[in-house]
Design a protein around this motif. Structure first.
Motif, PDB file in Angstrom:
ATOM      1  N   ARG A 153       0.836  -1.200   0.000  1.00  0.00           N
ATOM      2  CA  ARG A 153       0.000   0.000   0.000  1.00  0.00           C
ATOM      3  C   ARG A 153       0.875   1.256   0.000  1.00  0.00           C
ATOM      4  O   ARG A 153       1.874   1.325   0.711  1.00  0.00           O
ATOM      5  N   THR A 157      -0.496   3.364  -4.938  1.00  0.00           N
ATOM      6  CA  THR A 157      -1.065   2.027  -5.135  1.00  0.00           C
ATOM      7  C   THR A 157      -2.392   1.933  -4.406  1.00  0.00           C
ATOM      8  O   THR A 157      -2.432   1.746  -3.192  1.00  0.00           O
ATOM      9  N   HIS A 158      -3.489   2.063  -5.165  1.00  0.00           N
ATOM     10  CA  HIS A 158      -4.832   2.074  -4.572  1.00  0.00           C
ATOM     11  C   HIS A 158      -5.450   0.687  -4.691  1.00  0.00           C
ATOM     12  O   HIS A 158      -5.450   0.071  -5.756  1.00  0.00           O
ATOM     13  N   GLU A 159      -6.021   0.222  -3.594  1.00  0.00           N
ATOM     14  CA  GLU A 159      -6.535  -1.148  -3.536  1.00  0.00           C
ATOM     15  C   GLU A 159      -7.654  -1.392  -4.542  1.00  0.00           C
ATOM     16  O   GLU A 159      -7.724  -2.463  -5.161  1.00  0.00           O
ATOM     17  N   LEU A 175      -1.990  -8.096  -0.683  1.00  0.00           N
ATOM     18  CA  LEU A 175      -1.733  -6.693  -0.373  1.00  0.00           C
ATOM     19  C   LEU A 175      -1.161  -6.595   1.033  1.00  0.00           C
ATOM     20  O   LEU A 175      -1.607  -7.296   1.951  1.00  0.00           O
ATOM     21  N   ASP A 177       1.512  -3.945   3.911  1.00  0.00           N
ATOM     22  CA  ASP A 177       2.181  -2.686   4.219  1.00  0.00           C
ATOM     23  C   ASP A 177       3.682  -2.908   4.273  1.00  0.00           C
ATOM     24  O   ASP A 177       4.159  -3.907   4.828  1.00  0.00           O
TER      25      ASP A 177
END
Length: 304
Positions: A153, A157-159, A175, A177
């Motif tokens: 993230r 970088t957008h989910e 995904l 961190d």
């Protein structure tokens, strides 16, 4: 296949320090009193050496020249705006910096279509209107063999956009961190993770949550990969920003700076599966904030 022998590169016309991207790219450095013309000439020399060495290693290289207007200081990093796939799909990505959006070029697609089949173009640039970004294979690391996308993230970088790409390609997503030594989100996943056919280069130390770190490593190991772990200081030398390429033989492309940071034992692990080829690109790395992997846009499209 996880890697390809066809690569797209963009020869720069206006390389330089980009203040629009420097806000969340800790790898960029201001050039001091170096003139813009000197930066450009140095970057071109480094670029041409990379291109010549890639060809000498048997890579099918497609070099596109950037145009001087409008100025695109980051055009040398095409992997952020385009990805290509074996079913003939081309995906165009939403970019965070407004000046980088000008790097998307229809004429590049037209050139590729002379040699490859493009069956559909998925343009995700509309997400820029709502502040949602996904910067190609900078934001995403694809395990093409197992159909998994890994991404950390970050503002780039957008989910939601990531999930749209995964649905388009029929991939799963992992995904997580990841942070740098100052606790800031790592801006692009491809500085801390690279996936080859049989191995993974991973800065697992950047994933602060232990459970999440173990989950990511379990996914990677479950895909049949041997993990080559990087130390924190090696991340800063672009040792994670490497790419497996098919030439006359399989090799791992990396910068000379990255190569020098790796230990003999790490290199021995890598060279079980692929030889290493390294390139001196100090200007591109120090000023542009990207390394070899960022310069190489893989072409997986079917050949005509």
């Amino acid at each position: 296949m996880q890697s390809t022998n066809s690569i797209l590169m963009v020869r720069p016309a206006a390389f330089g320090f980009d203040p629009e991207t420097a806000a969340n790219n800790a790898f960029q450095n201001k050039p001091g009193d170096v003139a813009g013309e000197d930066l450009q000439s140095r970057a071109v020399l480094e670029f041409d050496n990379v291109a010549a060495t890639m060809r000498a290693n048997g890579v099918n290289l497609y070099v596109v020249k950037d145009k001087p207007e409008p100025m695109r200081p980051d055009a040398i990093f095409p992997n952020n705006w385009i990805s290509t796939h074996e079913d003939g799909t081309v995906i165009l990505y939403p970019m965070m910096a407004p000046n980088r959006r000008q790097e998307r070029r229809q004429d590049v697609l037209d050139d590729l279509e002379k040699y490859f089949e493009i069956r559909r173009v998925v343009d995700l640039s509309r997400h820029e209107n709502t502040g949602r970004y996904l910067e190609g294979t900078g934001s995403m690391i694809m395990d093409r063999t197992n159909g998994v996308i890994y991404a950390c993230r970050s503002p780039r970088t957008h989910e939601a956009v990531l999930k749209e790409v995964a649905k388009t390609l029929g991939y799963r997503t992992v995904l997580f961190d990841a942070v740098d030594g100052n606790g800031k989100p790592i801006y692009h996943t491809n500085v801390m993770l690279s996936i080859g056919t049989n191995y993974v280069v991973l800065a697992d130390c950047t994933i602060p949550d232990v459970a999440e770190r173990e989950r990511v490593m379990a996914y990677l190991g479950g895909g049949g990969h041997r993990i080559v772990k990087l130390r924190p200081e090696q991340l800063n030398e672009f040792a994670g920003n490497v790419l497996e390429v098919l030439g006359r033989e399989r090799f791992v492309a990396m910068s000379s700076r990255a190569f020098k940071s790796l230990s003999d034992s790490q290199l021995d692990l890598l060279e079980v599966w692929a030889k290493t080829v390294h390139f001196p690109i100090p200007t591109i790395e120090n000023i542009g904030g990207g390394s070899i992997r960022c310069m190489l846009a893989e072409i997986f499209l079917p050949r005509k």
